[in-house]
Design a protein around this motif. Sequence first.
Motif, PDB file in Angstrom:
ATOM      1  N   PRO A   1       1.974   8.797   9.241  1.00 51.70           N
ATOM      2  CA  PRO A   1       1.802   7.488   8.602  1.00 51.70           C
ATOM      3  C   PRO A   1       1.137   6.510   9.570  1.00 51.70           C
ATOM      4  CG  PRO A   1       4.094   7.831   9.210  1.00 51.70           C
ATOM      5  CD  PRO A   1       3.377   9.126   9.483  1.00 51.70           C
ATOM      6  N   PRO A   2       0.468   5.516   9.016  1.00 49.29           N
ATOM      7  CA  PRO A   2      -0.190   4.546   9.893  1.00 49.29           C
ATOM      8  C   PRO A   2       0.848   3.672  10.588  1.00 49.29           C
ATOM      9  CG  PRO A   2      -0.376   3.855   7.609  1.00 49.29           C
ATOM     10  CD  PRO A   2       0.256   5.215   7.601  1.00 49.29           C
TER      11      PRO A   2
ATOM     12  N   TRP B   1      -7.910  -0.982   2.333  1.00 45.53           N
ATOM     13  CA  TRP B   1      -6.609  -0.513   1.861  1.00 45.53           C
ATOM     14  C   TRP B   1      -6.514   1.008   1.905  1.00 45.53           C
ATOM     15  CZ3 TRP B   1      -4.270  -1.284  -3.642  1.00 45.53           C
ATOM     16  CH2 TRP B   1      -2.888  -1.413  -3.545  1.00 45.53           C
ATOM     17  N   SER B   2      -7.610   1.696   1.592  1.00 48.72           N
ATOM     18  CA  SER B   2      -7.586   3.163   1.574  1.00 48.72           C
ATOM     19  C   SER B   2      -7.322   3.767   2.949  1.00 48.72           C
ATOM     20  CB  SER B   2      -8.902   3.710   1.020  1.00 48.72           C
ATOM     21  OG  SER B   2      -9.954   3.532   1.935  1.00 48.72           O
ATOM     22  N   LEU B   3      -7.578   3.018   3.992  1.00 55.75           N
ATOM     23  CA  LEU B   3      -7.371   3.542   5.350  1.00 55.75           C
ATOM     24  C   LEU B   3      -5.898   3.682   5.711  1.00 55.75           C
ATOM     25  CD1 LEU B   3     -10.147   1.423   7.053  1.00 55.75           C
ATOM     26  CD2 LEU B   3     -10.227   3.892   6.608  1.00 55.75           C
ATOM     27  N   VAL B   4      -5.021   3.054   4.937  1.00 54.01           N
ATOM     28  CA  VAL B   4      -3.586   3.112   5.251  1.00 54.01           C
ATOM     29  C   VAL B   4      -2.747   3.596   4.069  1.00 54.01           C
ATOM     30  CG1 VAL B   4      -3.712   1.359   7.067  1.00 54.01           C
ATOM     31  CG2 VAL B   4      -3.253   0.652   4.700  1.00 54.01           C
ATOM     32  N   ARG B   5      -3.382   4.018   3.007  1.00 59.08           N
ATOM     33  CA  ARG B   5      -2.672   4.487   1.825  1.00 59.08           C
ATOM     34  C   ARG B   5      -2.859   5.993   1.671  1.00 59.08           C
ATOM     35  NH1 ARG B   5       1.076   1.992   0.392  1.00 59.08           N
ATOM     36  NH2 ARG B   5       0.881   2.842  -1.681  1.00 59.08           N
ATOM     37  N   PRO B   6      -1.940   6.664   1.002  1.00 56.18           N
ATOM     38  CA  PRO B   6      -2.078   8.115   0.810  1.00 56.18           C
ATOM     39  C   PRO B   6      -3.375   8.520   0.108  1.00 56.18           C
ATOM     40  CG  PRO B   6       0.135   7.400   0.213  1.00 56.18           C
ATOM     41  CD  PRO B   6      -0.669   6.157   0.485  1.00 56.18           C
ATOM     42  N   TRP B   7      -3.886   7.692  -0.798  1.00 52.39           N
ATOM     43  CA  TRP B   7      -5.116   8.043  -1.496  1.00 52.39           C
ATOM     44  C   TRP B   7      -6.350   7.903  -0.613  1.00 52.39           C
ATOM     45  CZ3 TRP B   7      -7.717   3.428  -1.916  1.00 52.39           C
ATOM     46  CH2 TRP B   7      -6.954   2.270  -2.032  1.00 52.39           C
ATOM     47  N   GLY B   8      -6.174   7.537   0.647  1.00 47.27           N
ATOM     48  CA  GLY B   8      -7.268   7.584   1.609  1.00 47.27           C
ATOM     49  C   GLY B   8      -7.324   8.931   2.314  1.00 47.27           C
ATOM     50  N   VAL B   9      -6.328   9.780   2.045  1.00 52.44           N
ATOM     51  CA  VAL B   9      -6.274  11.123   2.631  1.00 52.44           C
ATOM     52  C   VAL B   9      -6.567  12.176   1.561  1.00 52.44           C
ATOM     53  CG1 VAL B   9      -4.776  12.795   3.802  1.00 52.44           C
ATOM     54  CG2 VAL B   9      -4.615  10.366   4.372  1.00 52.44           C
TER      55      VAL B   9
END
Length: 186
Positions: A18-19, A85-93
């Motif tokens: 996690p970030p 936001w995508s850099l720290v959310r699951p949907w950025g992975v």
Amino acid sequence: MSESAVRRPRIEIGEVPPPPRWAVRAAYASALSATVGFIPLHAVWALGIPLWADENKFREWYAGGGGPYLFVLSGLALLAGILAWSLVRPWGVVFPSWTPFLAGRRVPRRTLAGTAFTVSAFLLLYTAWAAAQTIKDFNAEGIFSPWIVVYGIPQFLVWGIGLFLAAGSYRRRTCAARAKRDTGRD
């Protein structure tokens, strides 16, 4: 079988750490700066309201395509907020289940991080240029009040620096997860 038909191995969201809290705060600050900080004022201008502007010069500029230009800028700011936001959310992975054709597949980490670093660099360079131009031509008769930089410069700095920090965290976390997966370590 064609190369495009071969699916890459799926990555689990749990494989990427996690970030850290500071990265989440930086990403949210950047996203808020891009959306709440940038869009409302530019939307007012896009609607033809000359707030903090010379009304005559604004009308001429607006009639020459200023409105659509500002709507496009606001759309790009919304995308930049989603990027942060995508850099720290699951949907950025991993793409979420509701995304057609991509659901469950890895988000290309280099593309996402590279885009974030590029946008951040552009924002910071633009901020430096805008500050220098404003200092040089502070009393010049332009469309917008030169005092708008009191609002704009800090807002762009938060946007660019926050995006840079979140992108750096994303890159470190996804690289570590990939290295761990490739070596088979637990």
